[in-house]
Design an enzyme around this catalytic site. Structure first.
Site, PDB file in Angstrom:
ATOM      1  N   HIS A   1      -7.610  24.412  25.503  1.00  0.00           N
ATOM      2  CA  HIS A   1      -8.225  23.050  24.840  1.00  0.00           C
ATOM      3  C   HIS A   1      -8.564  22.079  25.127  1.00  0.00           C
ATOM      4  O   HIS A   1      -9.061  21.222  24.990  1.00  0.00           O
ATOM      5  CB  HIS A   1      -7.359  23.281  23.304  1.00  0.00           C
ATOM      6  CG  HIS A   1      -6.996  24.079  22.714  1.00  0.00           C
ATOM      7  ND1 HIS A   1      -8.307  24.765  22.199  1.00  0.00           N
ATOM      8  CD2 HIS A   1      -6.324  25.333  22.071  1.00  0.00           C
ATOM      9  CE1 HIS A   1      -7.780  25.942  21.050  1.00  0.00           C
ATOM     10  NE2 HIS A   1      -6.932  25.717  21.557  1.00  0.00           N
TER      11      HIS A   1
ATOM     12  N   HIS B   1      -2.857  15.106  29.254  1.00  0.00           N
ATOM     13  CA  HIS B   1      -4.468  15.513  29.387  1.00  0.00           C
ATOM     14  C   HIS B   1      -5.127  14.455  28.865  1.00  0.00           C
ATOM     15  O   HIS B   1      -5.048  13.690  28.456  1.00  0.00           O
ATOM     16  CB  HIS B   1      -3.702  16.926  28.077  1.00  0.00           C
ATOM     17  CG  HIS B   1      -3.883  16.010  26.780  1.00  0.00           C
ATOM     18  ND1 HIS B   1      -3.102  15.881  25.740  1.00  0.00           N
ATOM     19  CD2 HIS B   1      -5.297  15.649  25.518  1.00  0.00           C
ATOM     20  CE1 HIS B   1      -2.744  15.638  24.804  1.00  0.00           C
ATOM     21  NE2 HIS B   1      -3.889  15.104  24.725  1.00  0.00           N
TER      22      HIS B   1
ATOM     23  N   HIS C   1      -9.730  14.168  26.719  1.00  0.00           N
ATOM     24  CA  HIS C   1     -10.422  14.805  26.339  1.00  0.00           C
ATOM     25  C   HIS C   1     -11.433  14.011  26.666  1.00  0.00           C
ATOM     26  O   HIS C   1     -11.999  13.171  28.057  1.00  0.00           O
ATOM     27  CB  HIS C   1     -10.310  14.167  24.696  1.00  0.00           C
ATOM     28  CG  HIS C   1      -9.017  14.342  24.032  1.00  0.00           C
ATOM     29  ND1 HIS C   1      -8.873  15.816  23.498  1.00  0.00           N
ATOM     30  CD2 HIS C   1      -8.026  14.134  24.074  1.00  0.00           C
ATOM     31  CE1 HIS C   1      -7.586  16.031  23.126  1.00  0.00           C
ATOM     32  NE2 HIS C   1      -6.693  14.729  23.526  1.00  0.00           N
TER      33      HIS C   1
ATOM     34  N   HIS D   1      -4.296  10.703  27.339  1.00  0.00           N
ATOM     35  CA  HIS D   1      -3.075  10.739  26.802  1.00  0.00           C
ATOM     36  C   HIS D   1      -1.917  10.902  27.147  1.00  0.00           C
ATOM     37  O   HIS D   1      -1.923  12.005  28.343  1.00  0.00           O
ATOM     38  CB  HIS D   1      -3.460  11.653  25.350  1.00  0.00           C
ATOM     39  CG  HIS D   1      -4.057  11.366  24.339  1.00  0.00           C
ATOM     40  ND1 HIS D   1      -4.701  12.672  23.310  1.00  0.00           N
ATOM     41  CD2 HIS D   1      -5.211  10.400  24.542  1.00  0.00           C
ATOM     42  CE1 HIS D   1      -6.325  11.706  22.404  1.00  0.00           C
ATOM     43  NE2 HIS D   1      -5.813  10.113  23.492  1.00  0.00           N
TER      44      HIS D   1
ATOM     45  N   TYR E   1      16.129  12.519  19.288  1.00  0.00           N
ATOM     46  CA  TYR E   1      15.457  13.407  18.733  1.00  0.00           C
ATOM     47  C   TYR E   1      15.657  14.450  19.583  1.00  0.00           C
ATOM     48  O   TYR E   1      15.274  15.217  21.098  1.00  0.00           O
ATOM     49  CB  TYR E   1      14.058  14.562  17.872  1.00  0.00           C
ATOM     50  CG  TYR E   1      13.392  12.992  17.594  1.00  0.00           C
ATOM     51  CD1 TYR E   1      14.507  12.661  16.213  1.00  0.00           C
ATOM     52  CD2 TYR E   1      13.018  11.938  17.630  1.00  0.00           C
ATOM     53  CE1 TYR E   1      14.532  11.857  14.764  1.00  0.00           C
ATOM     54  CE2 TYR E   1      12.770  11.126  16.482  1.00  0.00           C
ATOM     55  CZ  TYR E   1      13.065  10.686  15.380  1.00  0.00           C
ATOM     56  OH  TYR E   1      13.460   9.679  14.316  1.00  0.00           O
TER      57      TYR E   1
ATOM     58  N   THR F   1      -2.973  14.652  17.384  1.00  0.00           N
ATOM     59  CA  THR F   1      -5.400  14.851  17.562  1.00  0.00           C
ATOM     60  C   THR F   1      -5.436  16.524  17.293  1.00  0.00           C
ATOM     61  O   THR F   1      -6.640  16.491  17.417  1.00  0.00           O
ATOM     62  CB  THR F   1      -5.350  13.742  18.337  1.00  0.00           C
ATOM     63  OG1 THR F   1      -4.948  14.569  19.683  1.00  0.00           O
ATOM     64  CG2 THR F   1      -5.243  12.759  18.448  1.00  0.00           C
ATOM     65  N   THR F   2      -4.400  17.011  17.210  1.00  0.00           N
ATOM     66  CA  THR F   2      -4.103  18.775  17.130  1.00  0.00           C
ATOM     67  C   THR F   2      -3.687  19.549  16.205  1.00  0.00           C
ATOM     68  O   THR F   2      -2.409  18.634  16.058  1.00  0.00           O
ATOM     69  CB  THR F   2      -4.547  19.124  18.741  1.00  0.00           C
ATOM     70  OG1 THR F   2      -3.524  19.182  19.070  1.00  0.00           O
ATOM     71  CG2 THR F   2      -4.974  18.932  19.265  1.00  0.00           C
TER      72      THR F   2
END
Length: 324
Positions: free
Chosen positions: A90, A122, A124, A147, A155, A231-232
């Site tokens: 992807h 990553h 786009h 990104h 967490y 966004t995925t």
């Protein structure tokens, strides 16, 4: 302390492998049957009201003086630990979280405490001759978008982070295509030729200072902040987004190299180049977009009509005061 850092680094490696890693979805350029319009069938959150990406409309942003400068840790020097470049079918990911000390992290800039540790970065991009950024500024896109994905260190699990509105902090940088190569991306681009098929991962031959991929120090003061989502799929609304106002250049030949990375095609067909791996923009809804003190804002109402109305009102007032 060393043992705690090692344990946290190990957990982050495992968590990073889960971010954006689902193989049950795709982009329209891969197969429209599993493209963004169908993501909410796989992950209901993808149809939610606070999704990303969005257009940053400078007429709607609101100045926020609490958005102070970022504090970057581990961004100014090249680490000794190797980085892994991966083609996940992807996108191209650079995993930078296998560090033992001075691990890349961010804090300040209005982010919740204590800090956000970098998992991966990553990219786009679009198809040849077309823009490929996910976010835009006043409808202006970039050829690509980078990104940098950070997770809140308070967490302990991916499930916890995904379920919290402050689980992740992602830095978004729009990349603008130029004729000349940007040598700061050379190490990544040179590794692309080794990503011969989806699922392949290679160690980069050299590391570099992550700060070299970002806008200059002064330009890092100019940014926009909003609450959104991954966004995925699963599109969890767990992200504090930072979109920098200033772009970073990338060479035309370098963009072409990204567009030559192979993807997984429909069954029975040979892999083909991965292009247009971006999600369509989502409605802003009632969300607020905040601008740092140094970022640009644009009034949605001209001051000239207001001045004209004020003068007319003054004239009417004088006539009333003077009488008929």
């Amino acid at each position: 302390m060393w043992a705690l850092d090692f344990l946290l680094s190990f957990l982050l490696i495992q968590l990073a492998a889960q971010v954006d890693s689902s193989g049950t979805w795709c982009y329209d350029s891969q197969d429209p049957k599993c493209g963004p319009a169908h993501w909410k069938e796989l992950a209901p959150a993808c149809g939610g009201p606070t999704q990303s990406p969005i257009n940053i409309d400078l007429r709607l942003v609101q100045r926020d003086y609490t958005l102070k400068p970022f504090i970057f840790q581990g961004y100014d020097s090249a680490p000794q630990d190797p980085w892994v470049l991966e083609n996940d079918g992807h996108t191209v990911l650079l995993r930078v979280n296998s560090c033992q000390q001075n691990c890349p992290a961010i804090r300040g800039a209005g982010l919740p405490s204590p800090e956000y540790r970098l998992l991966q970065l990553h990219f786009h991009w679009g198809s040849p001759g077309h823009q490929g950024s996910e976010h835009s500024l006043d409808e202006k896109h970039g050829s690509m978008e980078m990104h940098m994905v950070h997770m809140n260190t308070k967490y302990q699990s991916m499930e916890d982070a995904r379920s919290q509105p402050d689980g992740f902090a992602i830095l978004a940088v729009l990349l603008v295509e130029e004729d000349r190569d940007n040598t700061n991306f050379s190490a990544i681009v040179s590794g692309l030729k080794n990503l011969s098929s989806p699922g392949v991962a290679v160690n980069l031959t050299s590391t570099f200072a992550l700060a070299s991929l970002l806008p200059s120090a002064l330009r890092l003061l100019r940014y926009y902040r909003y609450s959104g989502s991954l966004t995925t799929p699963g599109c969890e609304p767990a992200v504090l987004w930072t979109v920098f106002e200033n772009t970073v250049p990338i060479g035309h030949a370098q963009v072409v190299q990204f567009q030559a990375v192979l993807q997984t095609g429909p069954p029975g067909l040979h892999p083909r180049p991965l292009t247009s791996n971006f999600r369509p923009q989502q409605p802003l809804g009632g969300r607020r977009i905040s601008a740092s003190p140094e970022a640009s804002v644009r009034s949605s109402v001209s001051t000239l009509p207001c001045l004209h109305l004020a003068l007319v009102g003054l004239g009417v007032g004088l006539r009333l005061w003077q009488g008929p």
